[in-house]
Design an enzyme around this catalytic site. Sequence first.
Site, PDB file in Angstrom:
ATOM      1  CD  GLU A 103      -2.646   1.245   2.597  1.00  0.00           C
ATOM      2  OE1 GLU A 103      -2.896   2.345   3.129  1.00  0.00           O
ATOM      3  OE2 GLU A 103      -3.059   0.155   3.056  1.00  0.00           O
ATOM      4  CD  GLU A 140      -3.302   7.604   5.328  1.00  0.00           C
ATOM      5  OE1 GLU A 140      -4.263   6.950   5.762  1.00  0.00           O
ATOM      6  OE2 GLU A 140      -2.115   7.332   5.571  1.00  0.00           O
TER       7      GLU A 140
END
Length: 571
Positions: free
Chosen positions: A449, A454
């Site tokens: 990932e 974020e």
Amino acid sequence: MPSPRHPARTPAPLIALAVALVASCLAVLPASAADALLSQGRPVTASSSEGVAFPASAAVDGDPGTRWSSAFTDPQWLRVDLGATATITQVTLRWEAAHGRAFQIQTSPDGTTWTTIHSTTTGTGGDQTLAVGGSGRYVRMYGTQRATAYGYSLWEFQVYGTTGSTDPGNPGDLRLLSYGRPGAASTSQHDGNCWECTPARAFDRDPASRWATSPTGGWVDPAWISVDLGATARIRRVVLQWDPAHARAFQIQVSPDNATWTPIYSTTTGTGFKQTLTVDGTGRYVRMYGTQRATAYGYSLWEFQVWGTGGAPITPPPLPADPANPPALVWSDEFNGAAGTRPDAAKWTQDPGTGPNNELEYYKPENTAMDGNGNLVITAREETTAGSSCPGGPCRYTSGRINTGGKFTFTYGRVEARVKVPKGNGLWPAFWMMGADFLTGRPWPYNGEIDILEVLGKDVKTAYSTVHAPAYNGGGGVGASYTLPNGADLSDDFHVWAANWDSKGIVYTLDGRTVLTISKEQVEATRGPWVFDHPFYIILNLAVGGDWPGPPDASTGFPKQMLVDYVRVYR
């Protein structure tokens, strides 16, 4: 009508002009300044030549006024011997009018077994610069369909790359001898903690699969794993990528018969992680023989690579090629649709349902739409979805998540998005990527990932970029937080988050400013295997609640929106 293929029938002034133009093209540098022109002046052979005036050697002599030309049949080929194994990164074809409509670029370690690293059935002729990835001593153009009634003709056939093997750190003309070869071990683990952790997993060049000793009866010393190279080989280098369960004391041993073993390396201070050992020995079999474990567990290796000469090596698939320099735009979505329209179904898949990480939202397609001003809007609302299940009962919030899985994946490049994030407790906007093998059954985090953006709505002055893999994931992922200059609020305006990803690692930028560099070499040496050298797909979502951001509250103020101006991929 005179054939355009015969320069003797072309007026001399035009020949001079053509030569000058081609010479100017030859001055263009290869894609990477570190890559060298390997083919010029090297020995070359061809399936045929039209005549003595058009020999194979003319395609690698650096003279833009001479050329190779084949017989007028299919197939035909031109092959150059680079003299030693090389990593091939670029091939430039400068075609005469008689060019290939369908052809392949192939590499070989021995001039006999060929691996295709580029293939096309729509060759355009002219000057073609191909970014490729592969290794071999021999490189050839293999033509299967001519574009004209004549043969194949090349003014220049240029191969760029670096000498050595597919591993940039490999010294000399060594080959990976252990790939795909039969392995054996003292024991192997096969349970819920390490499914099918057989010896073969250490020799598959897959950094997300591993071998481990069995816990049945307790982990014990000694333990070993070996590989049959198929024939006698000279062993010069061994690479061990350890799981945390590594060896404190071990030997690397060789054997001619799988019975009598000779140590060629020994240590009592094994460090784990990635160990690259320079050795010198001869044998058909090679094994790691562990005599003291460094942990209470057994022995476990993600990779056990044997490099050298001889043996009966199986050529592994070529490693992916790095992006061009500068990279070119290969995919984008500018979100210029009419207000209320959904994201382009040819590019994006809606991802409905509940989110992971104890999130509180239910993802619905109607929560992602264009605003008519050039933006995609992902809206989070406070509304209950009947029949859904989130922590505490039915999901009390809805939001949107879309991905390019099954529609667009890529390996390496620059991927960027211009995003305006929302503010508010419990909000969690993200722009990230998942390894495409997740869609075919490989579980997270073994697929890898890559988180590009974020932000937690409760602290919109801080952003995060992270990578997750089997050996480092969740709160233990490799990454960092960063801020805007002067601690500005990220939710006040749009900002451009980007990941520049290649074979050496990932460089993250925010508004063009480097905020984090993750080095593959450093991660392998300190955290564990790097699992990011394969295709990934893109995800955009706005989560609500979850373990990390915490729940929303009365101050959050729904609805909330994440705006995306564009997503672009350069390769």
